[in-house]
Design a protein around this motif. Structure first.
Motif, PDB file in Angstrom:
ATOM      1  N   ASP A   1       7.666 -11.798  -8.321  1.00 15.46           N
ATOM      2  CA  ASP A   1       6.510 -12.850  -8.123  1.00 15.46           C
ATOM      3  C   ASP A   1       5.157 -11.677  -7.945  1.00 15.46           C
ATOM      4  N   ALA A   2       5.502 -10.777  -8.951  1.00 16.84           N
ATOM      5  CA  ALA A   2       4.071  -9.926  -9.207  1.00 16.84           C
ATOM      6  C   ALA A   2       3.691  -9.689 -10.279  1.00 16.84           C
ATOM      7  N   THR A   3       2.553  -9.641 -11.158  1.00 14.18           N
ATOM      8  CA  THR A   3       2.174  -9.306 -12.416  1.00 14.18           C
ATOM      9  C   THR A   3       1.081  -8.473 -12.371  1.00 14.18           C
TER      10      THR A   3
ATOM     11  N   ASN B   1       4.582  -5.973 -16.769  1.00 11.32           N
ATOM     12  CA  ASN B   1       3.573  -6.542 -15.956  1.00 11.32           C
ATOM     13  C   ASN B   1       3.122  -7.909 -16.390  1.00 11.32           C
ATOM     14  N   ASN B   2       3.200  -8.415 -17.685  1.00 14.17           N
ATOM     15  CA  ASN B   2       2.673  -9.488 -18.382  1.00 14.17           C
ATOM     16  C   ASN B   2       3.487 -10.819 -17.605  1.00 14.17           C
ATOM     17  N   THR B   3       4.651 -10.468 -17.358  1.00 15.09           N
ATOM     18  CA  THR B   3       5.434 -11.618 -16.991  1.00 15.09           C
ATOM     19  C   THR B   3       6.227 -11.521 -15.600  1.00 15.09           C
ATOM     20  N   GLY B   4       6.183 -10.219 -15.001  1.00  8.77           N
ATOM     21  CA  GLY B   4       6.782  -9.850 -13.619  1.00  8.77           C
ATOM     22  C   GLY B   4       8.276  -9.787 -13.817  1.00  8.77           C
ATOM     23  N   GLU B   5       8.744  -9.400 -15.018  1.00  6.56           N
ATOM     24  CA  GLU B   5      10.143  -9.355 -15.026  1.00  6.56           C
ATOM     25  C   GLU B   5      10.541  -7.700 -14.805  1.00  6.56           C
ATOM     26  N   VAL B   6      11.332  -7.613 -13.769  1.00 11.12           N
ATOM     27  CA  VAL B   6      11.582  -6.146 -13.600  1.00 11.12           C
ATOM     28  C   VAL B   6      13.057  -5.686 -14.328  1.00 11.12           C
ATOM     29  N   PHE B   7      13.032  -4.755 -15.103  1.00 13.55           N
ATOM     30  CA  PHE B   7      14.139  -4.260 -15.697  1.00 13.55           C
ATOM     31  C   PHE B   7      15.106  -3.118 -14.927  1.00 13.55           C
ATOM     32  N   PHE B   8      16.115  -3.253 -15.049  1.00 13.91           N
ATOM     33  CA  PHE B   8      17.086  -2.101 -14.229  1.00 13.91           C
ATOM     34  C   PHE B   8      18.158  -1.418 -15.151  1.00 13.91           C
TER      35      PHE B   8
END
Length: 646
Positions: free
Chosen positions: A549-551, A530-537
């Protein structure tokens, strides 16, 4: 020539002018390196070297079923994956064709890529897409001039590597079936270069086994196992951490415990000591300190019980869910027991079994979550007795949600290999569950109702009728994450990843292997930085991520926490410009130097993205632009500036 030179000098002077202007107007905040919104990244393993093919001054290396290229001249390494041109995952064979100067890459599903030393990739999907009942798997590649002969289960495929096309196919009864094939690879390249590649390889995890994902203390913790009553994968026990670099916990614990160490699929970190970690899986409960194994808990030293009798069978002490509370007590749900078992290992080392009233067979209790009201939530991912549970940790009272009826009075069928897979609390305090029948919403108002109902969100068709469809109905939801903007990320069993808007009515993205670099359409875990918006799968083919585009939001916007990147925006940059550090649903306006509004909108969580264009879609002119912000309630926020150089 003089005109070109004058233009270059003019552009150079313009850039210098704006940089000076930008610096004079305000101090330039140097932001941390951030990946561009909308970009993908793969986190692949390269630990097990399987093949090496020499290509002049380069080495192509197949490692852990992934590919990288080593430059002998400058010792540089270039990795190949779906983010930079490759067309599939899980490579089974590689072979260099000297005459065509291309590497033949064959995937486990029989898809084919041709790769040259410059990184250019050509896909040949004919064999992969051919609808035949015979075995298409490729067992070896033989090179003869510009041709590669692929030895398949049904026969031989002759590939023209230079022209990048299949020249012919031969079945054993074909009159021209090649009776004498070129020799197999003698692996001389592998033998000559194996020691060099072992010391020079890309950074990455030890393996591509990923199932559980969780950000704790800004570190991504992962487990690789998956245990389901109907799906015994027996994945070797693995715990891997990512914090810019990869580290792995002690593994191969079967040599220490004298029984299997497989399908580890949950963990949590002690809030009183971040180096203290517990993990669980099919073969029990394991304790670690600083990544080193401390002890396992079995029927010998705990109140854990084995699935099978006698209790001495340590291969089935199944722990699919565990969670620390804020006091350092470890809460555990033990699965595949005839009785429901919620256990606590206290911070002082005492074992306690909680007695609560719940019915049905707890076949696969997982996904433990503690809300802000001292409730422990978990699910039963079992087709015979699917359910959601809310256990009050203070009163020891448990509410079981095992009847699935929606707001229309319709029964929702969760059958077969179905179950309640996962859960997540949204920003309004409602509880979402992922089931084999789609996502269901249990609103806060239903938590204490005896005759509770689940909501199946209705999405209007907007086709001139009053009809609507249930959101992702019949889609098997395997994982859920809620981002800083309140949007829902749904990972599925076989249908990729969906991103649904905060109001649940708009499908923003649907990522699949066909339209994105997603590694597999089966996504068992979704987790967000949530600090960078990177979503891991976490997929069945490894770990990948997408920069959203959300943090997370800030409680207030100040000059110190609101900033934009990239800044300045240089002439060669055409991607999105990101403003971060905002409050929830903040109002954002991009203003020119004369005060005209060129762009405006609302933040996604703590982030707003501007495409660098005005309201008519035209690229804005060079200049310094003001970003004016205000809170959702209209209170004035702060102003940051963006320099644009064209």
């Amino acid at each position: 020539m003089n005109i070109i030179k004058m233009k270059i000098q003019s552009n150079y002077l313009r850039i210098i002018f704006f940089l000076i202007l930008f610096t004079l107007h305000f101090s330039l905040f140097i932001s941390p390196a951030r990946a561009q919104v909308g970009t993908w990244r793969n986190y692949l393993a390269y630990s097990e070297v399987q093949d090496i093919q020499a290509a002049g001054n380069y080495l192509f290396v197949l490692a852990s079923n992934d590919l990288y290229q080593y430059n002998k001249n400058d010792q540089s390494i270039y990795t190949y994956d779906k983010t930079n041109g490759m067309n599939d995952t899980n490579i089974s064979l590689i072979r260099w064709c000297p005459q065509a100067k291309r590497l033949v890459v064959v995937y486990s599903n029989s898809n084919i890529d041709l790769v040259d030393t410059k990184g250019d990739v050509i896909n040949i999907s004919d064999l992969y897409s051919k609808a035949i009942t015979s075995d298409k798997s490729v067992s070896s590649i033989r090179i003869d001039g510009v041709y590669a002969y692929l030895v398949c289960g049904f026969g031989i495929v002759k590939l023209n590597v230079q022209r990048a096309e299949i020249a012919d196919t031969y079945r054993p009864n074909h009159p021209e079936y090649p009776s004498t094939l070129p020799p197999e690879d003698d692996h001389s390249d592998y033998n000559a270069n194996i020691e060099l590649v072992k010391t020079l390889k890309p950074d990455g995890p030890n393996n591509n086994h990923f199932y559980f994902l969780k950000f704790i203390n800004n570190i991504l913790y992962t487990c690789g196992g998956l245990y389901h009553p109907l799906n015994e994968t027996n994945t070797p026990g693995t715990i891997q951490l990512f914090n810019g670099d990869w580290t792995a916990y002690q593994d191969k614990l079967d040599t220490v415990t004298n029984h299997r160490y497989v399908d580890v699929d949950c963990l949590d970190v002690d809030p009183l000591n971040r180096n203290h970690v517990f993990a669980g899986g099919k073969t029990g409960l394991y304790e670690f300190m600083n990544g080193k194994f401390v002890r396992e808990y079995t029927t010998d030293n705990s109140i854990l019980t084995s699935v099978f009798h006698p209790n001495e069978n340590k291969d089935y002490l199944i722990i699919n869910g565990l969670k620390y509370d804020s006091q350092g007590n470890l809460w555990i749900v033990q699965s595949l027991n005839k009785q429901h078992r919620v256990l606590v290992l206290t911070s002082t080392g005492e074992w306690i079994e909680k007695d609560y009233n719940a019915t049905g067979y707890l076949g696969n209790g997982r996904d433990l979550y503690i809300d802000g009201y001292n409730n422990l939530w978990f699910v039963n991912d079992h087709g015979n007795t699917p359910a959601l549970y809310r256990y009050n940790m203070a009163t020891d009272k448990c509410k079981q949600f095992a009847s699935f009826v929606n707001q229309d009075g319709t029964s929702i069928v969760i059958a077969g290999d179905g179950g309640v897979r996962c859960l997540a609390e949204d920003i309004d305090g409602n509880m979402w569950i992922g089931t084999s029948a789609g996502p269901l919403l249990l609103e806060k108002s239903q938590f204490d109702n005896e005759n509770y109902i689940f909501t199946q969100v209705k999405v209007p068709r907007n086709d001139g009728t009053n009809y609507a469809d249930y959101l992702l109905s019949s889609t098997d939801i395997a994982s859920i994450a809620i981002d800083g903007g309140g949007r829902k990320w749904f990972g599925t069993n076989g249908d990729g990843v969906y991103l649904i808007s905060e109001d649940n009515l708009t499908q923003i993205h649907h990522f699949t292997t066909e339209n994105s670099p997603l590694l597999s359409n089966t996504v068992k875990g979704v987790e967000i930085n949530n600090n960078t918006g990177e979503v891991f799968f976490a997929t069945t083919n490894g770990l990948c991520s997408y920069v959203s585009d959300a943090t997370k939001t800030n409680t207030e916007m100040t000059d110190d926490n609101v900033w934009a990147y990239p800044n300045p925006v240089t002439p060669d940059y055409t991607g999105p410009i990101t403003i971060t550090g905002l409050t929830y649903n903040a109002d954002v306006k991009i203003l020119s130097s004369n005060g005209a509004i060129v762009n405006e909108g609302t933040s996604n969580g703590g982030t707003y993205v501007w495409d660098g264009c005005d309201k008519k879609g035209r690229r804005v002119a060079s200049g310094v632009y003001m970003v004016a912000t205000a809170t959702k309630s209209g209170e004035k926020g702060t102003v940051c500036k963006i320099a644009v150089i064209n």
